[in-house]
Design a protein around this motif. Structure first.
Motif, mmCIF file in Angstrom:
data_model
loop_
_atom_site.group_PDB
_atom_site.id
_atom_site.type_symbol
_atom_site.label_atom_id
_atom_site.label_comp_id
_atom_site.label_asym_id
_atom_site.label_seq_id
_atom_site.Cartn_x
_atom_site.Cartn_y
_atom_site.Cartn_z
ATOM 1 N N ARG A 4 4.527 7.732 12.343
ATOM 2 C CA ARG A 4 5.822 7.063 12.346
ATOM 3 C C ARG A 4 5.874 6.053 13.480
ATOM 4 O O ARG A 4 5.385 6.294 14.566
ATOM 5 C CB ARG A 4 6.944 8.083 12.564
ATOM 6 N N TYR A 6 7.882 5.103 15.907
ATOM 7 C CA TYR A 6 9.083 5.578 16.569
ATOM 8 C C TYR A 6 9.554 4.659 17.690
ATOM 9 O O TYR A 6 10.725 4.452 17.918
ATOM 10 C CB TYR A 6 8.773 6.890 17.296
ATOM 11 N N GLY A 156 -0.064 1.892 11.819
ATOM 12 C CA GLY A 156 1.019 2.650 12.459
ATOM 13 C C GLY A 156 1.088 2.372 13.946
ATOM 14 O O GLY A 156 2.167 2.178 14.521
ATOM 15 N N GLU A 168 7.585 3.507 8.374
ATOM 16 C CA GLU A 168 6.624 4.589 8.580
ATOM 17 C C GLU A 168 5.434 4.355 7.662
ATOM 18 O O GLU A 168 5.583 3.878 6.540
ATOM 19 C CB GLU A 168 7.246 5.960 8.331
#
Ligand code: SAM
Length: 263
Positions: A4, A6, A156, A168
């Motif tokens: 992910r 983030y 990613g 994601e």
């Protein structure tokens, strides 16, 4: 493997005056660090947008601005002539026999989806993550699937590094879409399929759009846009393209070495 993006990098550093970090009609929190972009790269990007993308008829200003903002050179493997390769009018190798698509083709596909900023998108064939980064500026949420683990991991990481927070990357065979997260306002397939996977159409919202190349692995391919309407599926032909194959259950066959993969 689920990677992910983030991390949000908030840096309001010394940017070019003509290159505002926050645009009123652009979605994303993507804030590029000055040490991963440069005035030289910005100049090349502006030229890429005007000479390769706008000159061929892409008109949506949000789309053009997204292409001015995403540092495409970060998404190519490093090596000699990186800047020339990144901003050239052609697809480029990214390893594992795969490519980052020609800038114009990425722009053509992006504009065809007419994104407003509210959409959830499924992207099949994340490759370098460049298309995902473009989407991140133009829609609400992206799930992007990539069947090469090393590319998925790298995409990613890069998205994370440039501060993308609404995407994601998932590793696996995306040729049948991702029904568990459906419906999607748009689905983009960045690899050529032998025929339209009907399961992808079933994962669209009403008025949802599916864009993908259809054709032969080493032969003619057409870029097709499907729109789900109350009257049925509308189809539009956007012209000739050349993509790497979609490998998988609804693509050109699942290689024995992969077996089933969780996404
Ligand atoms: N748009 C990407 C970018 O910006 O770098 C380029 C995508 S590249 C032309 C196509 C990608 O689709 C490759 O990375 C390939 O590994 C991936 N691919 C092929 N079949 C796939 C599948 N069944 N599921 C997920 N990814 C797949």
């Amino acid at each position: 493997i689920l990677i992910r993006a983030y991390h949000r990098l908030c840096h309001h550093g010394n940017y070019h005056a003509d290159f505002p970090l926050i645009l009123p009609d652009i979605q994303s929190p993507m804030n590029f660090l000055t040490n991963i972009d440069s005035p030289e790269a910005q100049t090349l990007r502006y030229r890429m947008v005007s000479e390769q993308i706008a000159a061929r008829g892409v008109r949506e200003e949000r789309v053009l601005e997204a292409f001015r903002r995403v540092p495409r050179h970060l998404f190519l493997p490093s090596g000699p002539f990186l800047m020339e390769r990144a901003y050239a009018d052609s697809a480029q190798g990214i390893g594992s026999g795969q490519t980052i698509s020609q800038p114009y083709v990425v722009a053509l596909m992006t504009e065809a989806l007419h994104l407003q900023g509210t959409e959830t998108i499924l992207e099949i064939g994340a490759g370098s993550g460049y298309q995902t980064a473009i989407f991140s500026l133009l829609c609400k949420r992206i799930i992007a699937i990539e069947r090469h683990a090393n590319l998925a991991e790298r995409a990613g990481r890069l998205l994370n590094e440039v501060g993308v927070t609404n995407a994601e990357i998932r590793f696996g065979d995306g040729s049948n879409g991702l029904p568990s997260e459906a419906p999607y306002d748009a689905i983009l397939v960045a690899a050529v399929a032998p025929e339209v996977p009907t399961t992808l159409l079933s994962q669209l919202t009403l008025q949802g759009r599916l864009i993908l190349p259809i054709g032969e692995e080493h032969g003619p391919q057409r870029l097709l846009l499907f729109t789900k309407t109350p009257e049925g599926i509308q189809r539009q032909d956007l012209g000739h393209v050349a993509f790497v194959p979609l490998i998988g259950a609804s693509g050109f066959g699942l290689p024995a070495d992969l077996g089933d993969m969780d996404i």
